[in-house]
Design an enzyme around this catalytic site. Structure first.
Site, PDB file in Angstrom:
ATOM      1  N   CYS A   2      -2.608  -4.033   6.913  1.00 18.84           N
ATOM      2  CA  CYS A   2      -2.229  -4.275   8.307  1.00 18.84           C
ATOM      3  C   CYS A   2      -2.626  -3.077   9.162  1.00 18.84           C
ATOM      4  CB  CYS A   2      -0.739  -4.568   8.417  1.00 18.84           C
ATOM      5  SG  CYS A   2       0.336  -3.189   7.967  1.00 18.84           S
ATOM      6  N   GLU A  52       0.817  -1.203   0.000  1.00 17.64           N
ATOM      7  CA  GLU A  52       0.000   0.000   0.000  1.00 17.64           C
ATOM      8  C   GLU A  52       0.856   1.260   0.000  1.00 17.64           C
ATOM      9  OE1 GLU A  52      -2.204  -2.941   2.772  1.00 17.64           O
ATOM     10  OE2 GLU A  52      -0.194  -2.662   1.940  1.00 17.64           O
ATOM     11  N   ASP A 111      25.228 -36.731  -6.324  1.00 18.71           N
ATOM     12  CA  ASP A 111      25.177 -35.739  -7.405  1.00 18.71           C
ATOM     13  C   ASP A 111      25.950 -34.456  -7.120  1.00 18.71           C
ATOM     14  OD1 ASP A 111      23.471 -37.501  -8.706  1.00 18.71           O
ATOM     15  OD2 ASP A 111      21.654 -36.532  -7.903  1.00 18.71           O
ATOM     16  N   ARG A 159      12.398 -22.533  -8.562  1.00 18.77           N
ATOM     17  CA  ARG A 159      13.275 -22.265  -7.420  1.00 18.77           C
ATOM     18  C   ARG A 159      13.160 -20.814  -6.963  1.00 18.77           C
ATOM     19  NH1 ARG A 159      19.028 -25.267  -8.991  1.00 18.77           N
ATOM     20  NH2 ARG A 159      18.273 -27.432  -8.764  1.00 18.77           N
TER      21      ARG A 159
END
Length: 350
Positions: A82, A54, A207, A191
């Site tokens: 809020c 806002e 890996d 991700r």
């Protein structure tokens, strides 16, 4: 004729999506300021501790049109403003000070410190309030934040790439990748939308993955995801693995495998994680599925029949099939991504 509330809220939702993966432990929120059918300003919450959506939108509107012009405008916000003072001042106060005449928001905040209080604060200041506009779309963006608020657990995505026969690896000598470059590029986007990646000691030993966001533009304005290694034998992990040697090694956490739910709660509580995804083998993935900890499934399906020994899910089995909601299908080269939310009891999705 004045454009509809749904139109302006859709613009606020587009702003909110810019913050996904960047705002934890705060929610991704967007806002726009509208007056006389014209977009005056827009903004989104960029990171915890920075101005809320806002105030970003109000600052943009004032910079473009001046403070006096903003008075009497309507603010569209994807989450109830809020009304308490935290790391930043309450947004209700900012809207009142700016002379906003009407506030339209999509979802009620499930933070008990805020829930429903904005209506009273704003109406007492003479501001008209409406809510529920495009609430379902906003709920989708806010689902991770809401889940943490309600359960203490982050939103968990089971992400995997598999062959048509449900295998994770190609036959020996054929190379590492099941999927093509386009699908792997999409994983980078995925991700960038989450706060933590869950893996195992076995995956690290086999890996040596980096588990990072590799595109600079996706990393701008945010940290690398937390890399959480579930292992009961940390002394056996290769210390030359990227997770322990790269410039983000302080983003690597080691956790025991015994109680994944407690580890997930700790990630939400201590690291502020709202959402995470798996990058691991079938045994660990099956354990999360069987424990009821998976909220969403993202599967990259490669047009291969591998016949290998490593299945995508390798657990004891579920008492009944895990049911998914309406699936989204998208093609990346020869690969297909399937994305769907897990159905909970009474046919409700996560």
């Amino acid at each position: 004729m004045e454009t509809s509330d749904e139109h302006w809220m859709s613009l606020a939702l587009a702003e909110a999506r810019r913050g996904i993966g960047r705002t934890a432990p705060n929610p991704p929120v967007g806002a726009v300021i509208v007056k006389d059918g014209e977009l005056f300003g827009s903004g989104w919450h960029r990171a915890a501790g920075k101005p809320h959506a806002e105030r970003e939108a109000l600052a943009d509107a004032v910079a473009k049109h001046g403070a006096d012009a903003v008075r009497g405008a309507t603010a569209y916000v994807t989450l109830e403003p809020c009304s308490t003072h935290g790391r930043t001042p309450p947004c209700t106060a900012g809207l009142i000070e700016a002379g906003i005449a009407r506030v339209v928001y999509a979802c009620v905040d499930r933070n008990p410190d805020h829930a429903g209080r904005a209506d009273t604060v704003l109406t007492n200041a003479g501001i008209a309030v409406s809510s529920g506009v495009l609430a379902d779309e906003a709920e989708t963006i806010l689902r991770s934040f809401f889940k943490v608020r309600e359960t203490g657990l982050p939103w968990v995505i089971w992400k995997t790439a598999m062959s048509l026969d449900g295998r994770l690896t190609r036959p020996p000598g054929e190379g590492q990748w099941l999927t093509g470059e386009a699908a792997r590029a999409d994983v980078q986007l995925l991700r960038s939308s989450i706060d933590a990646i869950l893996t195992t000691g076995e995956t690290v030993r086999r890996d040596k993955p980096a588990l990072t966001i590799r595109r600079a533009d996706l990393l701008e304005g945010r940290s690398q995801p937390w890399r959480v290694v579930f292992t009961d034998a940390p002394e056996t992990l290769p210390r030359d693995a990227p997770l322990f040697t790269d410039e983000w090694r302080d983003r690597t956490l080691l956790r025991p495998r015994a109680d994944p739910a407690e580890t997930l709660r700790g990630l939400a509580r201590d690291q502020g994680v709202l959402s995470c995804m798996t990058e691991a083998g079938g045994v660990f993935s099956a354990a999360l599925v069987e424990a009821g900890l998976i909220d969403e499934v993202v599967v990259y399906l490669a047009p291969l029949l591998c016949g290998g020994p490593v299945p995508a899910l390798a657990g004891a089995g579920l008492p009944e099939a895990l049911r998914l909601g309406a699936a989204e299908f998208e093609r990346f080269g020869d690969d297909v991504r399937i994305r769907a939310r897990v159905m909970r009891s009474a046919g409700k999705m996560s």
